[in-house]
Design a protein around this motif. Structure first.
Motif, PDB file in Angstrom:
ATOM      1  N   GLY A  14       0.825  -1.191   0.000  1.00 56.31           N
ATOM      2  CA  GLY A  14       0.000   0.000   0.000  1.00 56.31           C
ATOM      3  C   GLY A  14       0.860   1.242   0.000  1.00 56.31           C
ATOM      4  O   GLY A  14       2.076   1.198   0.218  1.00 56.31           O
ATOM      5  N   TRP A  15       0.208   2.364  -0.241  1.00 58.30           N
ATOM      6  CA  TRP A  15       0.906   3.644  -0.307  1.00 58.30           C
ATOM      7  C   TRP A  15      -0.053   4.736   0.136  1.00 58.30           C
ATOM      8  O   TRP A  15      -1.279   4.610  -0.038  1.00 58.30           O
ATOM      9  N   SER A  16       0.503   5.799   0.711  1.00 55.47           N
ATOM     10  CA  SER A  16      -0.320   6.938   1.079  1.00 55.47           C
ATOM     11  C   SER A  16       0.472   8.218   0.894  1.00 55.47           C
ATOM     12  O   SER A  16       1.672   8.286   1.238  1.00 55.47           O
ATOM     13  N   SER A  17      -0.182   9.233   0.373  1.00 61.97           N
ATOM     14  CA  SER A  17       0.388  10.573   0.296  1.00 61.97           C
ATOM     15  C   SER A  17       0.201  11.253   1.643  1.00 61.97           C
ATOM     16  O   SER A  17      -0.573  10.791   2.497  1.00 61.97           O
ATOM     17  N   PRO A  18       0.887  12.380   1.890  1.00 63.77           N
ATOM     18  CA  PRO A  18       0.626  13.124   3.130  1.00 63.77           C
ATOM     19  C   PRO A  18      -0.847  13.498   3.288  1.00 63.77           C
ATOM     20  O   PRO A  18      -1.398  13.412   4.396  1.00 63.77           O
ATOM     21  N   ALA A  19      -1.503  13.873   2.188  1.00 66.32           N
ATOM     22  CA  ALA A  19      -2.923  14.210   2.256  1.00 66.32           C
ATOM     23  C   ALA A  19      -3.751  12.982   2.626  1.00 66.32           C
ATOM     24  O   ALA A  19      -4.748  13.081   3.353  1.00 66.32           O
ATOM     25  N   GLY A  20      -3.343  11.803   2.111  1.00 62.97           N
ATOM     26  CA  GLY A  20      -4.047  10.570   2.447  1.00 62.97           C
ATOM     27  C   GLY A  20      -3.914  10.226   3.913  1.00 62.97           C
ATOM     28  O   GLY A  20      -4.872   9.782   4.558  1.00 62.97           O
ATOM     29  N   ARG A  21      -2.727  10.448   4.477  1.00 63.43           N
ATOM     30  CA  ARG A  21      -2.537  10.181   5.909  1.00 63.43           C
ATOM     31  C   ARG A  21      -3.354  11.151   6.751  1.00 63.43           C
ATOM     32  O   ARG A  21      -3.953  10.754   7.755  1.00 63.43           O
ATOM     33  N   HIS A  22      -3.392  12.408   6.335  1.00 63.98           N
ATOM     34  CA  HIS A  22      -4.174  13.400   7.075  1.00 63.98           C
ATOM     35  C   HIS A  22      -5.666  13.049   7.047  1.00 63.98           C
ATOM     36  O   HIS A  22      -6.376  13.266   8.038  1.00 63.98           O
ATOM     37  N   ALA A  23      -6.119  12.486   5.926  1.00 69.32           N
ATOM     38  CA  ALA A  23      -7.542  12.140   5.777  1.00 69.32           C
ATOM     39  C   ALA A  23      -7.882  10.776   6.355  1.00 69.32           C
ATOM     40  O   ALA A  23      -9.033  10.343   6.251  1.00 69.32           O
ATOM     41  N   CYS A  24      -6.894  10.088   6.964  1.00 70.00           N
ATOM     42  CA  CYS A  24      -7.106   8.731   7.507  1.00 70.00           C
ATOM     43  C   CYS A  24      -7.616   7.790   6.416  1.00 70.00           C
ATOM     44  O   CYS A  24      -8.487   6.941   6.647  1.00 70.00           O
TER      45      CYS A  24
END
Length: 312
Positions: free
Chosen positions: A232-242
């Protein structure tokens, strides 16, 4: 039996390494894969084993990971000695110059009097699924559940589909970059692509945000009545949005409706406790992974040769 072995094994919650699709993916990568049915009755076998083969000069090295597996319709009270004898019989069908590396699925499946332990036991996170969504929510930790609900309340769009090896290569490249930045290891991308080509329907890609430019994603591989988080992968915005909380919940509800009983969220990672907390927060339970053992029918002087190369 051979022609339909995948469908025969599909009702069982097989470890990833013991599912036929794992063997097919490795074969597509040029690896040599062997298998055997265990038990006196080929029409109703007691168990199954799949291993990866490698040559070391005159030797052969067989890497049997997370197996053998014992089928659920076999007697639950089958003596441990019977299972150990089945492993001995399997080994006896090969040359004494064959070394076996075996990480058993069950702790008492090996004749340990002739085995050399190479690793320490580990652990992994297994998430039980249920057709009752409220029961799965109740098993979550409160903070985890609240983050998931916040992402849903913010109407973060989620989409899921099979992995497309050509279309989704840029997404896989994002995970490779993340892997290098964070310093963790995973199966190579060539394995992911080989699995997807062997059985596109056994992959599921969950995307958060715009499907053409997602904020985060999670990829699962299905093997029998179990599915494993693969990468999996997450951008900073994705981490902020849970985003990963909502993605995992979407995967849980999707798979629970398709006869999958458990999700394997991967091994414990003491160096990354945040990742472990994420898994247990979702309701995952910790299960022991047995050590890897070296077994050989040949002279003990052959044993040091097994340590020279990675078997897979």
């Amino acid at each position: 039996m051979q022609m339909h072995r995948r469908h025969f094994l599909d009702p069982y919650p097989l470890p990833l390494q013991q599912h036929p699709l794992y063997g097919r993916a490795l074969s597509a990568m040029g690896r040599s894969v062997g298998e055997a049915w265990l038990g006196p009755d080929a029409a109703s076998p007691l168990g199954h084993a799949q291993w990866v083969e490698r040559r070391l000069g005159p030797l052969r090295l067989h890497w049997l990971a997370r197996g053998p597996i014992w089928l659920q319709d076999a007697p639950k009270d089958a003596p441990s000695q019977y299972r150990r004898d089945a492993v001995v019989k399997l080994m006896s069908g090969f040359s004494p110059l064959t070394l076996w590396l075996i990480a058993p699925d069950q702790p008492d499946d090996l004749p340990l009097s002739g085995a050399y332990r190479l690793t320490q036991p580990g652990s992994e996170h297994i998430l039980p699924l249920s057709s009752d969504g409220d029961a799965m929510l109740a098993a979550m930790q409160g903070k985890w559940r609240n983050r998931m609900r916040r992402a849903a309340r913010d109407t973060l769009p989620v989409h899921h589909r099979a992995l497309d090896p050509l279309r989704d290569k840029p997404l896989l490249d994002l995970e490779i970059s993340q892997r290098r930045q964070r310093g963790y290891r995973a199966l190579p991308t060539v394995f992911t692509l080989a699995w997807a080509r062997a059985a596109p329907g056994a992959t599921r890609l969950f995307l958060a945000g715009d499907p053409s430019n997602p904020l985060a994603y999670m990829l699962f591989l299905r093997h029998g009545s179990m599915a494993s988080y693969h990468l999996g992968w997450s951008s900073p915005a994705g981490r902020h949005a849970c985003a990963h909380n909502l993605l995992l919940w979407t995967a849980m509800t999707h798979y629970s409706a398709t006869q999958v009983t458990h999700l394997n969220l991967g091994p414990s990672t003491p160096v990354n406790q945040g990742r472990d907390h994420f898994k247990t927060g979702a309701g995952a339970q910790i299960r022991r992974i047995e050590p890897t053992y070296l077994l050989t029918r040949g002279p003990s002087t052959l044993l040091p040769l097994a340590f020279r190369r990675d078997p897979v």
